[in-house]
Design a protein around this motif. Structure first.
Motif, PDB file in Angstrom:
ATOM      1  N   VAL A 206       0.812  -1.225   0.000  1.00  0.00           N
ATOM      2  CA  VAL A 206       0.000   0.000   0.000  1.00  0.00           C
ATOM      3  C   VAL A 206       0.849   1.282   0.000  1.00  0.00           C
ATOM      4  O   VAL A 206       0.323   2.360  -0.204  1.00  0.00           O
ATOM      5  CB  VAL A 206      -1.016   0.052   1.179  1.00  0.00           C
ATOM      6  CG1 VAL A 206      -2.043   1.167   0.990  1.00  0.00           C
ATOM      7  CG2 VAL A 206      -1.769  -1.257   1.322  1.00  0.00           C
ATOM      8  N   ALA A 210      -0.536   4.882  -1.091  1.00  0.00           N
ATOM      9  CA  ALA A 210      -0.983   5.450   0.181  1.00  0.00           C
ATOM     10  C   ALA A 210      -1.373   6.916   0.147  1.00  0.00           C
ATOM     11  O   ALA A 210      -2.390   7.308   0.727  1.00  0.00           O
ATOM     12  CB  ALA A 210       0.092   5.230   1.251  1.00  0.00           C
ATOM     13  N   TYR A 213      -4.678   7.239  -1.948  1.00  0.00           N
ATOM     14  CA  TYR A 213      -5.766   6.584  -1.220  1.00  0.00           C
ATOM     15  C   TYR A 213      -6.128   7.389   0.037  1.00  0.00           C
ATOM     16  O   TYR A 213      -7.302   7.592   0.342  1.00  0.00           O
ATOM     17  CB  TYR A 213      -5.346   5.174  -0.792  1.00  0.00           C
ATOM     18  CG  TYR A 213      -5.470   4.091  -1.845  1.00  0.00           C
ATOM     19  CD1 TYR A 213      -5.547   4.390  -3.207  1.00  0.00           C
ATOM     20  CD2 TYR A 213      -5.496   2.748  -1.474  1.00  0.00           C
ATOM     21  CE1 TYR A 213      -5.630   3.380  -4.149  1.00  0.00           C
ATOM     22  CE2 TYR A 213      -5.600   1.733  -2.411  1.00  0.00           C
ATOM     23  CZ  TYR A 213      -5.665   2.048  -3.754  1.00  0.00           C
ATOM     24  OH  TYR A 213      -5.761   1.043  -4.675  1.00  0.00           O
ATOM     25  N   LYS A 250      -8.816   5.186  -6.216  1.00  0.00           N
ATOM     26  CA  LYS A 250      -9.688   5.043  -5.053  1.00  0.00           C
ATOM     27  C   LYS A 250     -11.020   5.769  -5.260  1.00  0.00           C
ATOM     28  O   LYS A 250     -12.072   5.264  -4.827  1.00  0.00           O
ATOM     29  CB  LYS A 250      -8.980   5.558  -3.802  1.00  0.00           C
ATOM     30  CG  LYS A 250      -9.766   5.371  -2.491  1.00  0.00           C
ATOM     31  CD  LYS A 250     -10.207   3.929  -2.260  1.00  0.00           C
ATOM     32  CE  LYS A 250      -9.070   2.974  -2.037  1.00  0.00           C
ATOM     33  NZ  LYS A 250      -9.554   1.605  -1.683  1.00  0.00           N
ATOM     34  N   THR A 378       1.839   5.488   6.094  1.00  0.00           N
ATOM     35  CA  THR A 378       2.179   4.135   5.643  1.00  0.00           C
ATOM     36  C   THR A 378       3.684   3.908   5.678  1.00  0.00           C
ATOM     37  O   THR A 378       4.144   2.780   5.898  1.00  0.00           O
ATOM     38  CB  THR A 378       1.613   3.887   4.235  1.00  0.00           C
ATOM     39  OG1 THR A 378       0.213   4.187   4.240  1.00  0.00           O
ATOM     40  CG2 THR A 378       1.788   2.435   3.815  1.00  0.00           C
ATOM     41  N   GLU A 398      -4.006  -1.533   4.317  1.00  0.00           N
ATOM     42  CA  GLU A 398      -4.961  -0.518   3.871  1.00  0.00           C
ATOM     43  C   GLU A 398      -5.983  -0.214   4.949  1.00  0.00           C
ATOM     44  O   GLU A 398      -6.410   0.943   5.118  1.00  0.00           O
ATOM     45  CB  GLU A 398      -5.672  -0.954   2.583  1.00  0.00           C
ATOM     46  CG  GLU A 398      -6.547   0.166   2.021  1.00  0.00           C
ATOM     47  CD  GLU A 398      -7.279  -0.197   0.751  1.00  0.00           C
ATOM     48  OE1 GLU A 398      -8.017   0.672   0.246  1.00  0.00           O
ATOM     49  OE2 GLU A 398      -7.133  -1.329   0.254  1.00  0.00           O
TER      50      GLU A 398
END
Length: 447
Positions: A206, A210, A213, A250, A378, A398
């Protein structure tokens, strides 16, 4: 107006940092939010606490010599600004771009300090980079530059000292070259010294997605406060790099339709929705331009050279390219065209005039130091995995990211309410980040 107690502090920042306009802008934005805090809690104005927060702990500038494919020696300038370590080791990306200078890195490091604080994780703020331009350079040239860059910088890094990551111009390839040189010089496989690594050598699931998202998760939470969601919304996202691509991905997963993206040559409009598979192929594999996307897409897409993507009517705008890309006129155009929310995926992409325009119009506005914190959050999760010699699944990572971003949103909203400006995420982010850093600095004494 800036609170009278804070005016001398800002005047001193201007005097001590001449010509660094982005840094001035970043400091002013935070100070604008602190008047009510200082009035309610005078101790935050004592012991030069705010002045210390505005001054980096360490600024490193160094020469980066390297040899190009023609055998010619090239010289670039490298930077690392270790801004604040009250919460943990310095943490922040490295940017390779010809516009980079000390003021750029200081503004980014200052923003990073508050952004990292908002995540609730034990990481301080820093930033680095160089005026090296990777565009048009071969892999061999980029490798030699990265190796020279780290040959000087390595002595200032460490998993408990300073942990860089990628930024504009620095992706997994560049992180790999830098990590390899660090490992060679130190004779240590210290995975936690850099984040954004490949999955086979200490990276995290991720991490690539990251920042994009995370920005969408924040805006989604923000939309919910007004009974809205991304479902059925038209969205525009500036840029066509990592942040923008995964913002679009996303948004699409949540039912939105991204109709425009951009690069430095112009923007493309695709009312049917940007074909992400095609865009990824062009940008990530062929390293092409959005104009190439328009050609490949055919009649369904229109490329507008040197245009302003903010002229495209949309419900949600996600500035995801670079600082100060969205100005006051752009903001007025977006408001006129009916935008209901703006989420900053890049660092400080909206000018002060643009931010005022959005706030005055009652538009939901998510500032970058809150909305784009998913990348560094992240990275901190990657550091956790490195420290425990562990590796988490995509789904588990996530889920952690979503929880962190929702928590950042809620902290910002709570602080905005507490200090008398409900719905003002700019004030909420600045105050929440400041209080966490300030309390840690007070606990550690005058250092």
């Amino acid at each position: 107006m800036l609170d009278e107690k804070l005016q001398p502090i800002f005047a001193d920042v201007l005097r001590r940092n001449p010509g660094e306009e982005e840094f001035h802008q970043a400091v002013r934005e935070v100070l604008d939010s602190l008047g009510a805090v200082v009035a309610k809690h005078p101790h935050y104005a004592e012991d030069a606490l705010i002045e210390r927060i505005c001054e980096p702990e360490r600024q490193i500038i160094f020469r980066v010599p390297w040899v190009d494919d023609k055998g010619q020696v090239q010289i670039n300038r490298g930077f690392r600004v270790q801004f604040n370590s009250a919460l943990g080791p310095f943490k922040g990306g490295i940017r390779f771009h010809p516009t980079v200078y000390l003021g750029t890195i200081k503004f980014l490091g200052f923003e990073q300090t508050f952004k990292n604080a908002l995540t609730g994780m034990p990481i301080g703020g820093g930033k680095g980079g160089s005026d090296f331009d990777p565009k048009g350079r071969t892999a061999g040239e980029i490798m030699r530059f990265c190796q020279s860059f780290v040959t000087e910088l390595y002595r200032h890094l460490g998993e408990y000292t300073d942990v860089p990551a990628g930024d504009i111009g620095v992706g997994q390839r560049e992180i790999g070259y830098m990590f390899g040189q660090y490992k060679r010089i130190t004779n240590r496989y210290e995975s936690g010294v850099l984040t954004g690594k490949g999955l086979t050598w200490g990276g995290s699931q991720v991490r690539t997605e990251a920042t994009g998202y995370g920005a969408v998760y924040f805006v989604e939470r923000m939309l919910r406060t007004r009974g809205q969601s991304f479902d059925g919304k038209k969205v525009i996202a500036s840029g066509a790099g990592n942040v923008s691509i995964y913002t679009m991905e996303k948004v699409s997963e949540l039912g939105g339709r991204v109709i425009a993206c951009s690069d430095s040559d112009g923007y493309v409009v695709d009312q049917a929705g940007i074909d992400l598979d095609l865009l990824k192929e062009i940008k990530e594999i062929k390293r092409g331009r959005v104009s190439d996307y328009a050609k490949a897409r055919g009649n369904g897409a229109t490329f507008v050279p040197e245009g302003r993507i903010w002229d495209v009517p949309a419900d949600v705008a996600m500035p995801s390219a670079t600082q100060n890309e969205l100005n006051g006129q752009d903001a007025r155009t977006l408001v006129k065209n009916g935008v209901i929310a703006v989420g900053e995926g890049a660092n400080m992409p909206s000018t002060p005039e643009a931010v005022r325009t959005f706030l005055d119009a009652g538009i939901l506005f998510a500032p970058g130091k809150a909305a784009n914190a998913g990348g560094v959050a992240t990275s901190a999760l990657e550091m956790q995995q490195n420290a425990s010699r562990d590796s988490w699944t995509f789904e588990a990572t996530e889920a952690r990211l979503a929880t962190i971003m929702h928590g950042i949103h809620d902290r910002c909203a709570e602080m905005a309410d507490t200090y008398g400006s409900p719905g003002n995420y700019v004030l909420g982010a600045n105050v929440a980040g400041f209080i966490r850093v300030a309390e840690s600095m007070r606990a550690l004494g005058i250092v």
